[in-house]
Write a protein that holds these residues in place. Structure first.
Motif, PDB file in Angstrom:
ATOM      1  N   ALA A 117       0.827  -1.202   0.000  1.00 43.40           N
ATOM      2  CA  ALA A 117       0.000   0.000   0.000  1.00 43.40           C
ATOM      3  C   ALA A 117       0.864   1.256   0.000  1.00 43.40           C
ATOM      4  CB  ALA A 117      -0.931  -0.012   1.205  1.00 43.40           C
ATOM      5  N   ARG A 118       1.872   1.263   0.848  1.00 43.47           N
ATOM      6  CA  ARG A 118       2.722   2.453   0.965  1.00 43.47           C
ATOM      7  C   ARG A 118       3.563   2.691  -0.284  1.00 43.47           C
ATOM      8  NH1 ARG A 118       4.275   1.416   7.348  1.00 43.47           N
ATOM      9  NH2 ARG A 118       2.401   2.442   8.188  1.00 43.47           N
ATOM     10  N   SER A 119       3.885   1.609  -0.981  1.00 44.20           N
ATOM     11  CA  SER A 119       4.665   1.753  -2.209  1.00 44.20           C
ATOM     12  C   SER A 119       3.796   2.195  -3.387  1.00 44.20           C
ATOM     13  CB  SER A 119       5.336   0.423  -2.564  1.00 44.20           C
ATOM     14  OG  SER A 119       4.372  -0.532  -2.993  1.00 44.20           O
ATOM     15  N   GLY A 120       2.483   2.108  -3.214  1.00 46.22           N
ATOM     16  CA  GLY A 120       1.575   2.475  -4.290  1.00 46.22           C
ATOM     17  C   GLY A 120       1.359   1.395  -5.330  1.00 46.22           C
ATOM     18  N   ARG A 121       1.933   0.213  -5.123  1.00 43.72           N
ATOM     19  CA  ARG A 121       1.786  -0.859  -6.116  1.00 43.72           C
ATOM     20  C   ARG A 121       0.381  -1.428  -6.137  1.00 43.72           C
ATOM     21  NH1 ARG A 121       6.387  -4.937  -4.673  1.00 43.72           N
ATOM     22  NH2 ARG A 121       6.263  -3.880  -2.653  1.00 43.72           N
ATOM     23  N   SER A 122      -0.314  -1.368  -5.016  1.00 45.54           N
ATOM     24  CA  SER A 122      -1.696  -1.837  -4.965  1.00 45.54           C
ATOM     25  C   SER A 122      -2.605  -0.666  -4.632  1.00 45.54           C
ATOM     26  CB  SER A 122      -1.873  -2.941  -3.919  1.00 45.54           C
ATOM     27  OG  SER A 122      -3.247  -3.202  -3.690  1.00 45.54           O
ATOM     28  N   ALA A 123      -3.383  -0.236  -5.622  1.00 46.44           N
ATOM     29  CA  ALA A 123      -4.288   0.892  -5.393  1.00 46.44           C
ATOM     30  C   ALA A 123      -5.370   0.536  -4.377  1.00 46.44           C
ATOM     31  CB  ALA A 123      -4.923   1.312  -6.718  1.00 46.44           C
ATOM     32  N   VAL A 124      -5.826  -0.732  -4.406  1.00 49.53           N
ATOM     33  CA  VAL A 124      -6.871  -1.157  -3.475  1.00 49.53           C
ATOM     34  C   VAL A 124      -6.361  -1.098  -2.038  1.00 49.53           C
ATOM     35  CG1 VAL A 124      -8.314  -3.091  -2.750  1.00 49.53           C
ATOM     36  CG2 VAL A 124      -8.032  -2.604  -5.180  1.00 49.53           C
ATOM     37  N   LEU A 125      -5.185  -1.657  -1.816  1.00 54.38           N
ATOM     38  CA  LEU A 125      -4.617  -1.656  -0.464  1.00 54.38           C
ATOM     39  C   LEU A 125      -4.235  -0.241  -0.029  1.00 54.38           C
ATOM     40  CD1 LEU A 125      -2.419  -4.886  -0.675  1.00 54.38           C
ATOM     41  CD2 LEU A 125      -4.534  -4.594   0.635  1.00 54.38           C
ATOM     42  N   ALA A 126      -3.780   0.587  -0.977  1.00 54.97           N
ATOM     43  CA  ALA A 126      -3.424   1.973  -0.654  1.00 54.97           C
ATOM     44  C   ALA A 126      -4.663   2.740  -0.184  1.00 54.97           C
ATOM     45  CB  ALA A 126      -2.806   2.647  -1.866  1.00 54.97           C
ATOM     46  N   THR A 127      -5.793   2.487  -0.834  1.00 51.27           N
ATOM     47  CA  THR A 127      -7.043   3.136  -0.413  1.00 51.27           C
ATOM     48  C   THR A 127      -7.441   2.697   0.989  1.00 51.27           C
ATOM     49  OG1 THR A 127      -7.814   3.287  -2.705  1.00 51.27           O
ATOM     50  CG2 THR A 127      -9.481   3.432  -0.966  1.00 51.27           C
ATOM     51  N   MET A 128      -7.298   1.392   1.267  1.00 48.26           N
ATOM     52  CA  MET A 128      -7.615   0.882   2.609  1.00 48.26           C
ATOM     53  C   MET A 128      -6.717   1.526   3.661  1.00 48.26           C
ATOM     54  SD  MET A 128      -8.179  -3.194   1.968  1.00 48.26           S
ATOM     55  CE  MET A 128      -9.594  -3.824   1.053  1.00 48.26           C
ATOM     56  N   LEU A 129      -5.425   1.665   3.345  1.00 47.17           N
ATOM     57  CA  LEU A 129      -4.478   2.254   4.299  1.00 47.17           C
ATOM     58  C   LEU A 129      -4.825   3.709   4.559  1.00 47.17           C
ATOM     59  CD1 LEU A 129      -1.907   1.597   5.936  1.00 47.17           C
ATOM     60  CD2 LEU A 129      -0.579   2.513   4.029  1.00 47.17           C
ATOM     61  N   LYS A 130      -5.233   4.416   3.500  1.00 48.98           N
ATOM     62  CA  LYS A 130      -5.614   5.819   3.658  1.00 48.98           C
ATOM     63  C   LYS A 130      -6.831   5.941   4.551  1.00 48.98           C
ATOM     64  CE  LYS A 130      -6.616   9.991   0.971  1.00 48.98           C
ATOM     65  NZ  LYS A 130      -6.794  10.543  -0.399  1.00 48.98           N
ATOM     66  N   GLU A 131      -7.787   5.053   4.375  1.00 49.91           N
ATOM     67  CA  GLU A 131      -8.994   5.062   5.206  1.00 49.91           C
ATOM     68  C   GLU A 131      -8.674   4.760   6.658  1.00 49.91           C
ATOM     69  OE1 GLU A 131     -11.398   2.195   3.247  1.00 49.91           O
ATOM     70  OE2 GLU A 131     -12.108   3.582   1.687  1.00 49.91           O
ATOM     71  N   ARG A 132      -7.569   4.064   6.879  1.00 44.22           N
ATOM     72  CA  ARG A 132      -7.137   3.739   8.253  1.00 44.22           C
ATOM     73  C   ARG A 132      -6.241   4.832   8.836  1.00 44.22           C
ATOM     74  NH1 ARG A 132      -6.779  -1.747   9.571  1.00 44.22           N
ATOM     75  NH2 ARG A 132      -8.640  -2.852   8.835  1.00 44.22           N
ATOM     76  N   ASP A 133      -6.059   5.912   8.117  1.00 46.36           N
ATOM     77  CA  ASP A 133      -5.171   7.000   8.566  1.00 46.36           C
ATOM     78  C   ASP A 133      -3.754   6.499   8.802  1.00 46.36           C
ATOM     79  OD1 ASP A 133      -7.194   8.949   8.493  1.00 46.36           O
ATOM     80  OD2 ASP A 133      -7.888   8.355  10.491  1.00 46.36           O
ATOM     81  N   GLY A 134      -3.311   5.592   7.929  1.00 45.11           N
ATOM     82  CA  GLY A 134      -1.936   5.117   8.016  1.00 45.11           C
ATOM     83  C   GLY A 134      -1.717   3.971   8.960  1.00 45.11           C
ATOM     84  N   THR A 135      -2.766   3.566   9.717  1.00 42.22           N
ATOM     85  CA  THR A 135      -2.628   2.403  10.597  1.00 42.22           C
ATOM     86  C   THR A 135      -2.351   1.164   9.753  1.00 42.22           C
ATOM     87  OG1 THR A 135      -4.197   3.358  12.153  1.00 42.22           O
ATOM     88  CG2 THR A 135      -3.765   1.003  12.357  1.00 42.22           C
ATOM     89  N   GLU A 136      -1.498   0.277  10.233  1.00 39.61           N
ATOM     90  CA  GLU A 136      -1.100  -0.878   9.435  1.00 39.61           C
ATOM     91  C   GLU A 136      -2.298  -1.757   9.088  1.00 39.61           C
ATOM     92  OE1 GLU A 136       2.220  -3.121  10.619  1.00 39.61           O
ATOM     93  OE2 GLU A 136       3.608  -1.448  10.452  1.00 39.61           O
ATOM     94  N   LEU A 137      -2.228  -2.350   7.903  1.00 39.82           N
ATOM     95  CA  LEU A 137      -3.280  -3.240   7.440  1.00 39.82           C
ATOM     96  C   LEU A 137      -3.185  -4.602   8.124  1.00 39.82           C
ATOM     97  CD1 LEU A 137      -3.163  -2.394   3.621  1.00 39.82           C
ATOM     98  CD2 LEU A 137      -4.738  -1.505   5.346  1.00 39.82           C
ATOM     99  N   THR A 138      -4.234  -5.395   7.970  1.00 39.24           N
ATOM    100  CA  THR A 138      -4.307  -6.712   8.600  1.00 39.24           C
ATOM    101  C   THR A 138      -4.626  -7.774   7.563  1.00 39.24           C
ATOM    102  OG1 THR A 138      -6.686  -6.584   9.034  1.00 39.24           O
ATOM    103  CG2 THR A 138      -5.207  -5.614  10.691  1.00 39.24           C
ATOM    104  N   ALA A 139      -4.618  -9.025   8.013  1.00 37.75           N
ATOM    105  CA  ALA A 139      -4.998 -10.121   7.124  1.00 37.75           C
ATOM    106  C   ALA A 139      -6.439  -9.971   6.651  1.00 37.75           C
ATOM    107  CB  ALA A 139      -4.813 -11.461   7.834  1.00 37.75           C
ATOM    108  N   ALA A 140      -7.309  -9.384   7.493  1.00 38.65           N
ATOM    109  CA  ALA A 140      -8.695  -9.152   7.094  1.00 38.65           C
ATOM    110  C   ALA A 140      -8.762  -8.187   5.914  1.00 38.65           C
ATOM    111  CB  ALA A 140      -9.501  -8.608   8.271  1.00 38.65           C
TER     112      ALA A 140
END
Length: 402
Positions: A275-298
């Motif tokens: 997400a942070r590298s921008g390679r996955s737009a979907v995961l990057a959007t999720m990370l942004k919605e989390r205010d930068g909090t790390e993503l999870t397996a969910a």
């Protein structure tokens, strides 16, 4: 309902009677005599003593089989066990009857890294809440499971990698003092395995593996219907099998462990990096919605459901590495069933398909020709049921599967 604490079985025969009643339901004295291959007089004496101990009760006449009608025997109706399943990020507490039927369950988030005093205080709050809800003064026994290696006989965790401050802490004795009843402590995956054996897809299996993929990775081993813990209680610690040279540092301090590549924590770490590298737009959007909090397996599971190719690859890599280790276990152990559980199974059948494909492809056909690899159907309740199952084996005594 006020429950006066019952005793424990006093003989192997009494233990076998109680285990039979727990696992099969009410039985007549004649049925018990036939199954245990003893006289009805012996059964009558042992049942009478179990009634005195508060562990069994007579339940009226059995159906006639000709001649004098036998008497039905059941577990005492007021037997209550507590099961406590402590995970890396949460606690589940349940109250069961003597047959381990769940009466109520409570859950709350909790960080295992806060240490035993904080976590056990939270667990005890939930235990007292379920007891108060059911009107039970105190249970006949409690089982507790934690996500790390355990010295089962001493009732203490031993150098648990993801549990700082827990090493050697007297968990069993501390809870026994607080609750005023017998307590057993075991590893979480062992509790999940016996829970699956009692109430899940492994009910008919005698030799099976239960593989938990969560924050960590572990394996419960059941041989001939009995839980196998190993000499020092650390059997099944497959998360620390090395799958590659180098790689991320594991919680245990080594590199290349399965857990460092394929656990829920590893999936969250790698998804956050994508997400942070921008390679996955979907995961990057999720990370942004989390205010930068790390993503999870969910989050990875959610991204897989959206068809994100990067998340799909993470899932496949995780399944491939788990499958490689399972293939080795299959060749060594030749189980009749493998059950996959844990929070990472939120990835569902996509993960299961990858694990199956690699395991079957990498093992000899003789070992996998009739080997089911399935997802657990119990979810979080499996650990609670398993913990209660473990303490029932101790209270009912001489239970060969506990």
């Amino acid at each position: 309902m006020r429950h006066s604490l019952a005793g424990r079985a006093e003989s192997p025969m009494q233990a076998r009677i109680l285990a039979g009643l727990r696992d099969e339901g009410p039985l007549s004295k004649a049925q018990l005599a036939d199954r245990l291959q003893v006289s009805r007089t012996t059964i009558a004496v042992e049942v009478a003593r179990l009634v005195e101990l508060g562990l069994a009760q007579e339940a009226g006449p059995a159906a006639s089989r000709g001649g004098r009608r036998s008497t039905m025997v059941d577990l005492a109706s007021d037997i209550r066990f507590v099961g406590v399943a402590i995970g890396a990020t949460g606690i589940s507490v349940g109250l069961t009857d003597g047959r381990l039927g769940l009466l109520t369950v409570r859950e709350r988030p909790c960080d295992i890294r806060k240490g035993p005093e904080v976590v056990l205080a939270s667990a005890l709050e939930e235990v007292r809440a379920v007891l108060a809800e059911a009107g039970v003064e105190r249970p006949i026994g409690a089982g507790i499971a934690v996500p790390g290696p355990v010295d089962f006989h001493r009732g203490v965790p031993v150098s648990p990698p993801i549990m700082p401050g827990w090493d050697g802490y007297p968990v069993r004795d501390a809870l026994s003092r607080e609750l005023g009843c017998p307590v057993v402590l075991d590893n979480d995956v062992n509790a999940l395995a016996v829970g699956e054996q009692h109430a899940g897809v492994a009910r008919a299996a005698k030799d099976f593996l239960y593989v938990k993929i969560g924050t960590g990775i572990g394996c419960g081993i059941v041989i001939g219907g009995e839980l196998y813990r190993g000499v020092d209680g650390c059997a099944g610690d497959i998360g620390h099998i090395r799958v590659e040279d180098g790689g991320p540092t594991c919680a245990c301090g080594n590199t290349g462990c399965l857990e460092a590549f394929a656990s829920g924590a590893a999936l969250g770490r790698d998804a956050t990096a994508l997400a942070r590298s921008g390679r996955s737009a979907v995961l990057a959007t999720m990370l942004k919605e989390r205010d930068g909090t790390e993503l999870t397996a969910a989050d990875v599971a959610a991204a897989v459901a959206q068809g994100d190719p990067h998340a799909v690859q993470l899932m496949r890599d995780s399944g491939r590495r788990v499958g490689q280790v399972l293939a080795s276990l299959v060749s060594f152990f030749n189980p009749g069933l493998i059950v996959i559980g844990g929070r990472v199974t939120g990835l569902g059948h996509a993960l299961l398909a990858e694990v199956r494909a690699v395991t079957y492809r990498s093992s000899l056909p003789l070992a996998t020709g009739s080997l089911p690899i399935v997802l657990s159907e119990l979810g979080d309740e499996g650990g609670v049921i398993g913990a209660a199952r473990l303490i029932s084996g101790s209270v009912y005594a001489a239970d060969e599967r506990s």
